[in-house]
Motif scaffolding. Structure first.
Motif, PDB file in Angstrom:
ATOM      1  N   ILE A 108       0.830  -1.199   0.000  1.00 33.06           N
ATOM      2  CA  ILE A 108       0.000   0.000   0.000  1.00 33.06           C
ATOM      3  C   ILE A 108       0.873   1.262   0.000  1.00 33.06           C
ATOM      4  N   LEU A 111       2.136   1.794  -3.400  1.00 28.78           N
ATOM      5  CA  LEU A 111       1.090   2.337  -4.264  1.00 28.78           C
ATOM      6  C   LEU A 111       0.859   3.822  -3.995  1.00 28.78           C
ATOM      7  N   VAL A 131      -5.748  13.870   0.105  1.00 26.40           N
ATOM      8  CA  VAL A 131      -6.179  12.675   0.841  1.00 26.40           C
ATOM      9  C   VAL A 131      -5.122  11.573   0.780  1.00 26.40           C
ATOM     10  N   LEU A 135      -2.962   9.766   3.751  1.00 23.63           N
ATOM     11  CA  LEU A 135      -2.922   8.310   3.935  1.00 23.63           C
ATOM     12  C   LEU A 135      -1.475   7.824   3.944  1.00 23.63           C
ATOM     13  N   LYS A 137       1.137   9.446   4.817  1.00 20.29           N
ATOM     14  CA  LYS A 137       1.773   9.822   6.074  1.00 20.29           C
ATOM     15  C   LYS A 137       1.375   8.855   7.191  1.00 20.29           C
ATOM     16  N   PHE A 138       0.084   8.586   7.230  1.00 15.92           N
ATOM     17  CA  PHE A 138      -0.426   7.666   8.255  1.00 15.92           C
ATOM     18  C   PHE A 138       0.190   6.278   8.097  1.00 15.92           C
ATOM     19  N   GLN A 141       3.748   6.311   9.250  1.00 16.79           N
ATOM     20  CA  GLN A 141       3.841   6.339  10.712  1.00 16.79           C
ATOM     21  C   GLN A 141       3.520   4.967  11.301  1.00 16.79           C
ATOM     22  N   THR A 142       2.494   4.341  10.727  1.00 14.85           N
ATOM     23  CA  THR A 142       2.131   3.004  11.191  1.00 14.85           C
ATOM     24  C   THR A 142       3.292   2.048  10.980  1.00 14.85           C
ATOM     25  N   SER A 144       6.389   2.764  11.023  1.00 15.66           N
ATOM     26  CA  SER A 144       7.401   3.017  12.057  1.00 15.66           C
ATOM     27  C   SER A 144       7.038   2.334  13.364  1.00 15.66           C
ATOM     28  N   VAL A 145       5.772   2.437  13.723  1.00 15.57           N
ATOM     29  CA  VAL A 145       5.329   1.811  14.968  1.00 15.57           C
ATOM     30  C   VAL A 145       5.540   0.296  14.884  1.00 15.57           C
TER      31      VAL A 145
ATOM     32  N   ILE B  89      -7.698  11.349   8.779  1.00 14.82           N
ATOM     33  CA  ILE B  89      -7.187   9.978   8.836  1.00 14.82           C
ATOM     34  C   ILE B  89      -7.000   9.486  10.268  1.00 14.82           C
ATOM     35  N   PHE B 158       1.337   9.038  17.825  1.00 12.09           N
ATOM     36  CA  PHE B 158       2.478   8.830  16.941  1.00 12.09           C
ATOM     37  C   PHE B 158       3.675   9.692  17.323  1.00 12.09           C
ATOM     38  N   LEU B 161       5.453   7.970  20.095  1.00 11.73           N
ATOM     39  CA  LEU B 161       6.157   6.802  19.588  1.00 11.73           C
ATOM     40  C   LEU B 161       7.347   7.206  18.738  1.00 11.73           C
ATOM     41  N   ARG B 165      11.915   6.029  18.891  1.00 20.44           N
ATOM     42  CA  ARG B 165      12.653   5.302  17.876  1.00 20.44           C
ATOM     43  C   ARG B 165      14.160   5.414  18.020  1.00 20.44           C
TER      44      ARG B 165
END
Lengths: 165, 165
Positions: A108, A111, A131, A135, A137-138, A141-142, A144-145, B89, B158, B161, B165
DNA sequence: ATAAACTTTCAATAATATTTGAAAGTTCAA
DNA sequence: TTGAACTTTCAAATATTATTGAAAGTTTAT
């Protein structure tokens, strides 16, 4: 509660949970069984316990191994293959996080990296860029977590988070 | 890349991602469309754009509203209902986390609370208790993390978090 | 080499989930 | 009321996914 009842509920619940997480029910049930077994189990034993066919068992045991959630155990003097699951729940979590990241999040992100580059200056295209960039960016970040979780061994991740509460 | 191509890829990808997360493809695609639309869309517009039936559209729009991911918009002077999605988001993430916690994690924790109480002192039962208690602990910790994420507004989660890192 | 013991494959079948579309239901202006 | 505009429902059809089981493949002891 009787053991047989508890066991049944546990296997059933694990299967259901698996389904809503993109893992097929049987794979999750085999995993559930291996998790609570004191000894490695053979294909026959899995077939018998879950009342599933040989082909199905074989296929899903291999899927579990692909996910890094189970492994073959060779018993000296036996031709048959036995299987066992890693019982360390943290390892399981990390393994699942790792695989899902690779299979779902990474594609994703790739893409999104492409489509945010769409050109144009109509309101429509501007909104699309906005938009999809959010997405992106989110998702990043996800990622990274997840990486943090994957790399952190043991309970480190939860310990840290626990302190934040 | 052309806008039409980017849009198609985006909707397709969102649908696929949905499927592997227990959300049906159409629901995810409607969500994707609403996300990038500059204006609220009617049932007809959704049907037309995604080439799906009225019933399907209605059903999935309602599911989106159940999830708190879309809402009705009433246009003054119009009988028709329009729909729009929250585009923030972070809100979406929180909403999804909240719903999945309620639908999946909470029931599993409840079940684990019950079955860890299984009585017996055979090796089998002892192992069962051990494994299910580990799962219980993990589930509870996960719940805490989700609660933290759900309660934290904006990017706080975020950001914190990120610093680790 | 052979055969027994075991694993893997895969076309056919079964089970599950999604979608359709027409009919029933609702709302509202006249 | 009525009927036009719109929404909702749900049984049937379709599409997707999982499962079976027998045949083919592999490995190993003799």
């Amino acid at each position: 509660m009787k053991y047989s009842e508890a066991k049944e509920k546990y296997i059933q619940a694990w299967g259901t949970l698996g389904s809503s997480w993109g893992v097929n029910r049987t794979m999750a049930q085999i995993h559930a069984l291996l998790m609570i077994s004191t000894v490695p189990l053979s294909t026959e034993e899995l077939m018998e316990e879950l009342k599933i066919s040989r082909g199905n068992t074989n296929m899903n045991v291999r899927a579990l191994m692909d996910w890094g959630l189970a492994e073959k155990v060779l018993v000296p003097g036996e031709r048959k293959e036995y299987f066992k699951a890693d019982k360390n729940i943290m390892n399981i979590g990390v393994q699942v996080a790792k695989e899902r990241k690779r299979r779902e999040l990474d594609p994703i992100i790739k893409l999104l990296n492409d489509i945010t580059l769409v050109e144009g200056d109509t309101a429509e295209v501007k909104e699309f860029r906005k938009v999809t960039k959010d997405l992106q960016k989110f998702a990043t970040q996800t990622e990274s977590v997840l990486d943090l979780f994957i790399k952190s061994n043991q309970n480190w991740f939860f310990k840290i988070l626990g302190k934040l509460r």
